[in-house]
Motif scaffolding. Structure first.
Motif, PDB file in Angstrom:
ATOM      1  N   PRO A   1     -16.354   2.478 -18.172  1.00  0.00           N
ATOM      2  CA  PRO A   1     -15.718   2.709 -16.865  1.00  0.00           C
ATOM      3  C   PRO A   1     -14.305   3.273 -16.949  1.00  0.00           C
ATOM      4  CG  PRO A   1     -15.443   0.427 -17.446  1.00  0.00           C
ATOM      5  CD  PRO A   1     -16.180   1.070 -18.595  1.00  0.00           C
ATOM      6  N   ALA A   2     -13.895   3.795 -18.129  1.00  0.00           N
ATOM      7  CA  ALA A   2     -12.506   4.207 -18.320  1.00  0.00           C
ATOM      8  C   ALA A   2     -11.985   5.190 -17.266  1.00  0.00           C
ATOM      9  CB  ALA A   2     -12.325   4.791 -19.721  1.00  0.00           C
ATOM     10  N   PRO A   3     -12.761   6.231 -16.858  1.00  0.00           N
ATOM     11  CA  PRO A   3     -12.216   7.149 -15.849  1.00  0.00           C
ATOM     12  C   PRO A   3     -11.857   6.474 -14.534  1.00  0.00           C
ATOM     13  CG  PRO A   3     -14.079   8.158 -16.969  1.00  0.00           C
ATOM     14  CD  PRO A   3     -14.048   6.721 -17.387  1.00  0.00           C
ATOM     15  N   LEU A   4     -12.535   5.379 -14.199  1.00  0.00           N
ATOM     16  CA  LEU A   4     -12.244   4.672 -12.954  1.00  0.00           C
ATOM     17  C   LEU A   4     -10.949   3.866 -13.063  1.00  0.00           C
ATOM     18  CD1 LEU A   4     -15.804   3.328 -12.081  1.00  0.00           C
ATOM     19  CD2 LEU A   4     -14.856   5.633 -11.817  1.00  0.00           C
ATOM     20  N   LYS A   5     -10.543   3.556 -14.281  1.00  0.00           N
ATOM     21  CA  LYS A   5      -9.345   2.743 -14.477  1.00  0.00           C
ATOM     22  C   LYS A   5      -8.066   3.512 -14.144  1.00  0.00           C
ATOM     23  CE  LYS A   5     -11.511  -0.329 -17.841  1.00  0.00           C
ATOM     24  NZ  LYS A   5     -11.486  -0.899 -19.210  1.00  0.00           N
ATOM     25  N   PHE A   6      -8.141   4.848 -14.058  1.00  0.00           N
ATOM     26  CA  PHE A   6      -7.004   5.619 -13.553  1.00  0.00           C
ATOM     27  C   PHE A   6      -6.628   5.114 -12.167  1.00  0.00           C
ATOM     28  CE2 PHE A   6      -6.788   9.798 -16.056  1.00  0.00           C
ATOM     29  CZ  PHE A   6      -7.494   9.308 -17.146  1.00  0.00           C
ATOM     30  N   TYR A   7      -7.662   4.894 -11.331  1.00  0.00           N
ATOM     31  CA  TYR A   7      -7.426   4.470  -9.951  1.00  0.00           C
ATOM     32  C   TYR A   7      -6.941   3.024  -9.885  1.00  0.00           C
ATOM     33  CZ  TYR A   7      -9.828   8.799  -8.918  1.00  0.00           C
ATOM     34  OH  TYR A   7     -10.167  10.131  -8.864  1.00  0.00           O
ATOM     35  N   ARG A   8      -7.439   2.199 -10.771  1.00  0.00           N
ATOM     36  CA  ARG A   8      -6.980   0.813 -10.789  1.00  0.00           C
ATOM     37  C   ARG A   8      -5.520   0.733 -11.221  1.00  0.00           C
ATOM     38  NH1 ARG A   8     -12.444  -1.408 -13.870  1.00  0.00           N
ATOM     39  NH2 ARG A   8     -13.900  -0.554 -12.330  1.00  0.00           N
TER      40      ARG A   8
ATOM     41  N   LEU B   1      -7.589   8.998   4.654  1.00  0.00           N
ATOM     42  CA  LEU B   1      -8.175   7.706   4.273  1.00  0.00           C
ATOM     43  C   LEU B   1      -9.702   7.793   4.223  1.00  0.00           C
ATOM     44  CD1 LEU B   1      -5.928   5.168   6.213  1.00  0.00           C
ATOM     45  CD2 LEU B   1      -6.130   5.411   3.735  1.00  0.00           C
ATOM     46  N   ARG B   2     -10.298   8.517   5.152  1.00  0.00           N
ATOM     47  CA  ARG B   2     -11.757   8.679   5.136  1.00  0.00           C
ATOM     48  C   ARG B   2     -12.213   9.395   3.873  1.00  0.00           C
ATOM     49  NH1 ARG B   2     -10.990   9.760  10.688  1.00  0.00           N
ATOM     50  NH2 ARG B   2     -11.037  12.012  10.307  1.00  0.00           N
ATOM     51  N   ARG B   3     -11.411  10.346   3.419  1.00  0.00           N
ATOM     52  CA  ARG B   3     -11.765  11.097   2.221  1.00  0.00           C
ATOM     53  C   ARG B   3     -11.529  10.285   0.941  1.00  0.00           C
ATOM     54  NH1 ARG B   3     -10.613  14.673   6.109  1.00  0.00           N
ATOM     55  NH2 ARG B   3     -11.471  16.808   5.996  1.00  0.00           N
ATOM     56  N   SER B   4     -10.673   9.289   1.018  1.00  0.00           N
ATOM     57  CA  SER B   4     -10.255   8.545  -0.177  1.00  0.00           C
ATOM     58  C   SER B   4     -10.974   7.208  -0.324  1.00  0.00           C
ATOM     59  CB  SER B   4      -8.739   8.325  -0.144  1.00  0.00           C
ATOM     60  OG  SER B   4      -8.042   9.557  -0.112  1.00  0.00           O
ATOM     61  N   TRP B   5     -12.102   7.030   0.351  1.00  0.00           N
ATOM     62  CA  TRP B   5     -12.828   5.758   0.311  1.00  0.00           C
ATOM     63  C   TRP B   5     -13.201   5.342  -1.106  1.00  0.00           C
ATOM     64  CZ3 TRP B   5     -17.566   5.973  -1.976  1.00  0.00           C
ATOM     65  CH2 TRP B   5     -18.157   7.253  -2.076  1.00  0.00           C
ATOM     66  N   TYR B   6     -13.489   6.322  -1.951  1.00  0.00           N
ATOM     67  CA  TYR B   6     -13.945   6.033  -3.316  1.00  0.00           C
ATOM     68  C   TYR B   6     -12.858   5.322  -4.123  1.00  0.00           C
ATOM     69  CZ  TYR B   6     -11.105  10.081  -4.449  1.00  0.00           C
ATOM     70  OH  TYR B   6     -10.054  10.947  -4.585  1.00  0.00           O
ATOM     71  N   MET B   7     -11.581   5.537  -3.791  1.00  0.00           N
ATOM     72  CA  MET B   7     -10.500   4.873  -4.523  1.00  0.00           C
ATOM     73  C   MET B   7     -10.588   3.362  -4.358  1.00  0.00           C
ATOM     74  SD  MET B   7      -7.194   7.297  -3.847  1.00  0.00           S
ATOM     75  CE  MET B   7      -7.230   9.063  -4.157  1.00  0.00           C
ATOM     76  N   GLY B   8     -10.966   2.912  -3.160  1.00  0.00           N
ATOM     77  CA  GLY B   8     -11.167   1.483  -2.941  1.00  0.00           C
ATOM     78  C   GLY B   8     -12.376   0.964  -3.696  1.00  0.00           C
ATOM     79  N   LEU B   9     -13.459   1.733  -3.691  1.00  0.00           N
ATOM     80  CA  LEU B   9     -14.666   1.333  -4.407  1.00  0.00           C
ATOM     81  C   LEU B   9     -14.379   1.114  -5.887  1.00  0.00           C
ATOM     82  CD1 LEU B   9     -17.768   0.963  -4.664  1.00  0.00           C
ATOM     83  CD2 LEU B   9     -17.911   3.463  -4.946  1.00  0.00           C
ATOM     84  N   PHE B  10     -13.562   2.007  -6.469  1.00  0.00           N
ATOM     85  CA  PHE B  10     -13.328   1.951  -7.908  1.00  0.00           C
ATOM     86  C   PHE B  10     -12.458   0.769  -8.332  1.00  0.00           C
ATOM     87  CE2 PHE B  10     -13.992   6.831  -8.172  1.00  0.00           C
ATOM     88  CZ  PHE B  10     -15.351   6.641  -8.080  1.00  0.00           C
ATOM     89  N   GLN B  11     -11.918   0.031  -7.381  1.00  0.00           N
ATOM     90  CA  GLN B  11     -11.183  -1.187  -7.729  1.00  0.00           C
ATOM     91  C   GLN B  11     -12.139  -2.322  -8.097  1.00  0.00           C
ATOM     92  OE1 GLN B  11      -7.865  -0.736  -7.904  1.00  0.00           O
ATOM     93  NE2 GLN B  11      -8.271   1.322  -7.095  1.00  0.00           N
ATOM     94  N   LEU B  12     -13.409  -2.206  -7.720  1.00  0.00           N
ATOM     95  CA  LEU B  12     -14.373  -3.282  -7.935  1.00  0.00           C
ATOM     96  C   LEU B  12     -14.832  -3.327  -9.397  1.00  0.00           C
ATOM     97  CD1 LEU B  12     -16.562  -2.787  -4.744  1.00  0.00           C
ATOM     98  CD2 LEU B  12     -14.613  -4.331  -5.057  1.00  0.00           C
ATOM     99  N   PRO B  13     -14.998  -4.520  -9.960  1.00  0.00           N
ATOM    100  CA  PRO B  13     -15.405  -4.642 -11.371  1.00  0.00           C
ATOM    101  C   PRO B  13     -16.718  -3.938 -11.692  1.00  0.00           C
ATOM    102  CG  PRO B  13     -14.620  -6.750 -10.536  1.00  0.00           C
ATOM    103  CD  PRO B  13     -14.716  -5.827  -9.347  1.00  0.00           C
ATOM    104  N   GLY B  14     -17.680  -3.914 -10.758  1.00  0.00           N
ATOM    105  CA  GLY B  14     -18.976  -3.307 -11.039  1.00  0.00           C
ATOM    106  C   GLY B  14     -19.076  -1.838 -10.702  1.00  0.00           C
ATOM    107  N   SER B  15     -17.959  -1.204 -10.402  1.00  0.00           N
ATOM    108  CA  SER B  15     -18.012   0.194  -9.941  1.00  0.00           C
ATOM    109  C   SER B  15     -18.436   1.158 -11.043  1.00  0.00           C
ATOM    110  CB  SER B  15     -16.671   0.611  -9.353  1.00  0.00           C
ATOM    111  OG  SER B  15     -15.608   0.356 -10.253  1.00  0.00           O
TER     112      SER B  15
END
Length: 288
Positions: free
Chosen positions: A197-204, A141-155
């Motif tokens: 932001p398309a690459p971040l939408k994989f995570y969303r 979970l500590r390593r995967s923090w960025y996955m949560g960040l990428f859920q945000l609209p401004g990421s």
């Protein structure tokens, strides 16, 4: 070894790719991950070519100059790869090699259309269901923090701010002690800027209903011979620490490579290509 820039007209649009290697060799498709694209892997692709492979490495959906429009669920991403196989190697199953998100797509392709894949290699990612089980671990979970960040609209803005300082931080964190050559880093920044932001939408998409369909699909045992390689120093994804042999109905080899991180094929292109070639020779022998 030179690689040419080619395009493929697929159902979702025109996909761009690097192509090269031994034109008479084993057709091999390499799928990149996040935050990456094919040019950073040129040395690795060349090593595959030197070992009897004809390689095509596409920019995935979401990564310019390939189409950046979604959707980005597993079924959509995998459909692009299967369409590429049909277009590029219609008469012969391919060797499929995937890193990071490319590895996740590789697993899905193996359960969706095993007849089109002769063998597969995944880099830096355990079986998806094994990885999902690891998400209960505080260390992962500590390593995967960025996955949560990428859920945000401004990421998307956050990812590109200050000349991609966040992206560069992820590379340093995930592959400790390794740095991309400045020219490759600059080229990667330019392509990511055109893609966001398309690459971040994989995570969303991971939190959308389609993920449940992918989970059911990936619960089927993989019937394609598969090599899993993981860097011992990976700062992004922990190597699997559970026995998940039941997820594989064909030959499976799992190796943790010392002294390498998440981008292991870029850090040590010759060594990783050599491991893949040695495993492929053994995998092609009749099983007793």
């Amino acid at each position: 070894m030179e690689f040419e820039h080619v395009t493929f007209d697929l159902p979702h649009g025109t996909f761009h790719a690097l192509q090269g290697g031994d034109a008479d060799g084993q057709p091999t498709i390499f799928l990149h991950g996040f935050p990456d694209h094919p040019p950073t892997a040129k040395a690795f692709l060349a090593e595959l070519g030197h070992r009897g492979r004809y390689v095509v490495a596409p920019w995935l959906r979401g990564y310019a100059p390939s189409p950046t429009a979604g959707p980005f669920d597993f079924a959509a991403l995998t459909s692009d790869v299967l369409a590429l196989i049909d277009r590029w190697s219609p008469g012969r199953p391919v060797e499929l090699i995937g890193h990071d998100w490319g590895a996740l797509i590789t697993y899905d392709a193996c359960v969706t259309a095993p007849e089109r894949i002769e063998r597969a290699v995944t880099l830096a990612i355990p079986h998806p269901l094994t990885f999902m089980g690891r998400m209960t671990s505080p260390a992962q979970l500590r390593r995967s923090w960025y996955m949560g960040l990428f859920q945000l609209p401004g990421s998307g803005w956050i990812a590109t701010a200050r000349d991609f300082s966040l992206i560069d931080h992820l590379w340093r964190q995930w592959s400790p002690g390794f740095s991309l050559e400045p020219a490759l880093q600059k080229e990667l920044h330019e392509h990511l800027l055109a893609s966001m932001p398309a690459p971040l939408k994989f995570y969303r998409a991971m939190l959308r209903p389609g993920m449940f369909d992918a989970t059911r699909r990936m619960s089927q045992p993989i019937k394609v011979p598969l090599l899993q390689l993981h860097g011992a120093n990976d700062g992004c994804i922990l190597p699997a620490q559970v026995d998940d042999r039941h997820r594989f109905a064909a030959q499976r080899t799992n190796e943790v490579v010392p002294n390498l991180g998440h981008f292991l094929h870029i850090e040590a292109p010759e060594a990783i290509a050599k491991r893949i070639a040695a495993w492929a020779r053994l995998a092609s022998l009749p099983q007793r």
